[in-house]
Each structure stands twice: as structure tokens, then as C-alpha cells.
Design a protein around this motif. Sequence first.
Motif, short mmCIF file in Angstrom:
data_model
loop_
_atom_site.label_atom_id
_atom_site.label_comp_id
_atom_site.label_asym_id
_atom_site.label_seq_id
_atom_site.Cartn_x
_atom_site.Cartn_y
_atom_site.Cartn_z
N LEU A 216 0.83 -1.20 0.00
CA LEU A 216 0.00 0.00 0.00
C LEU A 216 0.87 1.26 0.00
O LEU A 216 0.60 2.21 -0.75
CB LEU A 216 -0.93 -0.03 1.22
CG LEU A 216 -2.02 1.03 1.30
CD1 LEU A 216 -3.23 0.48 2.06
CD2 LEU A 216 -1.53 2.31 1.97
N VAL A 217 1.91 1.28 0.80
CA VAL A 217 2.79 2.45 0.84
C VAL A 217 3.54 2.60 -0.48
O VAL A 217 3.72 3.72 -0.99
CB VAL A 217 3.76 2.36 2.04
CG1 VAL A 217 4.82 3.46 1.98
CG2 VAL A 217 2.98 2.45 3.36
N CYS A 218 3.97 1.47 -1.06
CA CYS A 218 4.62 1.53 -2.37
C CYS A 218 3.68 2.10 -3.42
O CYS A 218 4.07 2.96 -4.23
CB CYS A 218 5.10 0.14 -2.80
SG CYS A 218 6.48 -0.50 -1.84
N LEU A 223 0.42 6.73 -6.66
CA LEU A 223 -1.00 7.01 -6.78
C LEU A 223 -1.52 8.01 -5.76
O LEU A 223 -2.65 8.48 -5.90
CB LEU A 223 -1.79 5.70 -6.65
CG LEU A 223 -1.41 4.59 -7.63
CD1 LEU A 223 -2.13 3.30 -7.26
CD2 LEU A 223 -1.70 5.00 -9.06
N GLY A 224 -0.72 8.31 -4.77
CA GLY A 224 -1.17 9.16 -3.68
C GLY A 224 -1.84 8.34 -2.58
O GLY A 224 -2.51 7.34 -2.87
N LEU A 225 -1.65 8.75 -1.33
CA LEU A 225 -2.14 7.95 -0.21
C LEU A 225 -3.66 7.87 -0.18
O LEU A 225 -4.22 6.78 0.01
CB LEU A 225 -1.61 8.53 1.10
CG LEU A 225 -1.95 7.75 2.37
CD1 LEU A 225 -1.40 6.32 2.30
CD2 LEU A 225 -1.39 8.46 3.61
N GLU A 226 -4.33 8.98 -0.39
CA GLU A 226 -5.80 8.96 -0.33
C GLU A 226 -6.38 8.05 -1.41
O GLU A 226 -7.24 7.20 -1.14
CB GLU A 226 -6.36 10.37 -0.48
CG GLU A 226 -7.88 10.42 -0.40
CD GLU A 226 -8.43 11.83 -0.39
OE1 GLU A 226 -9.64 11.97 -0.15
OE2 GLU A 226 -7.65 12.78 -0.60
N ASN A 227 -5.90 8.22 -2.62
CA ASN A 227 -6.40 7.41 -3.74
C ASN A 227 -6.09 5.94 -3.51
O ASN A 227 -6.93 5.05 -3.77
CB ASN A 227 -5.77 7.89 -5.04
CG ASN A 227 -6.34 7.18 -6.25
OD1 ASN A 227 -7.53 6.92 -6.33
ND2 ASN A 227 -5.48 6.87 -7.21
N THR A 228 -4.91 5.65 -3.01
CA THR A 228 -4.50 4.26 -2.80
C THR A 228 -5.38 3.58 -1.76
O THR A 228 -5.83 2.44 -1.96
CB THR A 228 -3.03 4.20 -2.36
OG1 THR A 228 -2.21 4.72 -3.41
CG2 THR A 228 -2.60 2.78 -2.05
N ILE A 229 -5.64 4.24 -0.66
CA ILE A 229 -6.50 3.64 0.37
C ILE A 229 -7.89 3.38 -0.19
O ILE A 229 -8.50 2.32 0.05
CB ILE A 229 -6.55 4.53 1.62
CG1 ILE A 229 -5.21 4.45 2.35
CG2 ILE A 229 -7.69 4.10 2.56
CD1 ILE A 229 -5.08 5.38 3.54
N GLN A 230 -8.40 4.30 -0.98
CA GLN A 230 -9.72 4.08 -1.58
C GLN A 230 -9.70 2.91 -2.57
O GLN A 230 -10.66 2.13 -2.64
CB GLN A 230 -10.18 5.36 -2.29
CG GLN A 230 -10.58 6.46 -1.33
CD GLN A 230 -11.74 6.04 -0.43
OE1 GLN A 230 -12.78 5.60 -0.90
NE2 GLN A 230 -11.55 6.18 0.87
N TYR A 232 -7.78 0.26 -2.36
CA TYR A 232 -7.76 -0.97 -1.56
C TYR A 232 -9.13 -1.23 -0.95
O TYR A 232 -9.58 -2.38 -0.90
CB TYR A 232 -6.68 -0.88 -0.48
CG TYR A 232 -5.31 -1.31 -0.98
CD1 TYR A 232 -4.86 -2.61 -0.81
CD2 TYR A 232 -4.48 -0.41 -1.63
CE1 TYR A 232 -3.62 -3.01 -1.27
CE2 TYR A 232 -3.24 -0.79 -2.10
CZ TYR A 232 -2.81 -2.09 -1.92
OH TYR A 232 -1.60 -2.49 -2.39
N ARG A 233 -9.81 -0.19 -0.50
CA ARG A 233 -11.15 -0.38 0.05
C ARG A 233 -12.09 -0.98 -1.00
O ARG A 233 -12.92 -1.84 -0.67
CB ARG A 233 -11.71 0.96 0.53
CG ARG A 233 -11.14 1.49 1.84
CD ARG A 233 -11.68 0.72 3.05
NE ARG A 233 -13.14 0.73 3.08
CZ ARG A 233 -13.87 1.68 3.65
NH1 ARG A 233 -13.29 2.71 4.26
NH2 ARG A 233 -15.18 1.60 3.64
N ARG A 234 -11.95 -0.55 -2.23
CA ARG A 234 -12.82 -1.08 -3.30
C ARG A 234 -12.59 -2.56 -3.54
O ARG A 234 -13.53 -3.30 -3.90
CB ARG A 234 -12.60 -0.30 -4.60
CG ARG A 234 -13.18 1.09 -4.57
CD ARG A 234 -12.81 1.88 -5.81
NE ARG A 234 -12.91 3.31 -5.55
CZ ARG A 234 -12.27 4.23 -6.24
NH1 ARG A 234 -11.50 3.88 -7.25
NH2 ARG A 234 -12.41 5.50 -5.94
N GLN A 235 -11.37 -3.01 -3.35
CA GLN A 235 -11.09 -4.44 -3.52
C GLN A 235 -11.79 -5.28 -2.46
O GLN A 235 -12.02 -6.49 -2.65
CB GLN A 235 -9.58 -4.73 -3.45
CG GLN A 235 -8.71 -3.89 -4.35
CD GLN A 235 -9.15 -3.91 -5.79
OE1 GLN A 235 -9.30 -4.97 -6.39
NE2 GLN A 235 -9.40 -2.73 -6.35
#
Length: 237
Positions: A216-218, A223-230, A232-235
Motif C-alpha cells: 500500500l505504501v509503495c 497514486l497518492g495515499l488517499e487514492n490508494t486507500i480508496q 484498496y477499500r474497493r477491492q
Amino acid sequence: MTKLSVNINKIATLRNARGHNRPDLLQAARDCERFGAQGITVHPRPDERHIRYQDVRDLKAVVTTELNVEGNPTPDFLDLVREVRPEQVTLVPDAPDAITSNAGWDTVKHQIFLIGVVQELKALGCRVSIFLDPNPEMVKAAVATGTDRIELYTEDYARLYPTDPAAALAPYRAAAILAQQLGLGLNAGHDLDLDNLAYLKQNLPGLEEVSIGHALVCDALYLGLENTIQLYRRQLA
């Protein structure tokens, strides 16, 4: 719903590289929650090469979702947990010099030790999860420890997924079904990423939580932290 707990060890590694407070670990935890993380995971190790013991104390005061503290239940680790009382403690049998966690508990061999640790942690009000390989005997023996949950160590799944997803998943699905039958809650973690997470979620019954940090950090670098967390949430939807 499967919750996403973001492991912020790698953010601490970046901070420690320069010896100052950039990036600010506490602000990063706040931001992860603001961007959609449903928990924050940390894994302090004896050499404090990433998360420091003081970080855990400080995070307890700012995390508003759920703090999951992972580690080998050594005397120092248990002293920290007694002080902080996080919402969840994940017991991981890693050696002090391990680069990362690389095996689950032998819940047969270490059952008596684990019973004592689990009893104490639950008395402190912590939910307890035991890090396990997807081995039916280890899952069965985990019940006797009194643990609330198990966390399946998913490195083998992640390694095999690109060539044969079904075969990679098979032992994990069997372990998950058995855990449900035995009344154990189910977490998973290690090497999960945007490529393999959705398939795991869709095919692992009863999955309550994943903790993801390195990938996720990579991804957040690009992709940016906010976009990345979202993402992962979608998965996990």
C-alpha cells in the motif's frame, strides 16, 4: 464487510532514515483514517528499526478507529501492551532479527504459552489474534488457546497467485471454513496488494480484516495515499 487496517511501519522506516519527524507518523495515521482506513496496524520490533515503542503510546492517543499492535509476546512487548491496551493484539512468532514476519505459530507446541498470553491480553480488554499458516492442525489447536481470531499468513498465496489463483487460495479457503466452524474470527495479511486482494476477499469466507502496509505504501508513492486507500477499500467491497 472486510475492514482495511493500514500498517504504517514503512512510513516509520522513512521517518527514521533521517532521524527527524518527517514524515510525521501521527499525522500519517490520522490521514490514513481520514482517507478511509478502518484501522491502524503497527509492528514494533526490539531494535525499533521502524515503529518505536513510544510511537505505539502516542498512536493510542490519536487513532480513532482501531489500533492493532502486532509482535512477538516477549516481556518488553507485553509490558507495552499492558500500558497501551490496544483494541487488538496480533501475536506473531518472529525472531528479533527477522526482516519481516515469515511463519505462523505452532499452536500445538506453544499452546500452553499462548494460553497464558491470550488470557492476560483478553483480561486487559484486547481482542487477540494469532498469526497462523493455513494448516488445519494449527487452526484446530488455536481454539484451545482462547484466541478470538486467527490471522492467516498470506505470503504463499501472494507468491502463487500470479500463476494459479485457485491453487494458491485452496489451503486458505479450507482454513477459513474450518475457522468458521470452530467459532474463530478471521484476519489475513502479508504481501496482499491491488492485484491479489479482491480474489482473496471474494473467496475467503468470514474474512473480517486485512492488514496491509508495504504494498500500500509503495502504491501510494505513485497514486497518492488517499487514492490508494480508496482503491484498496474497493477491492474489499
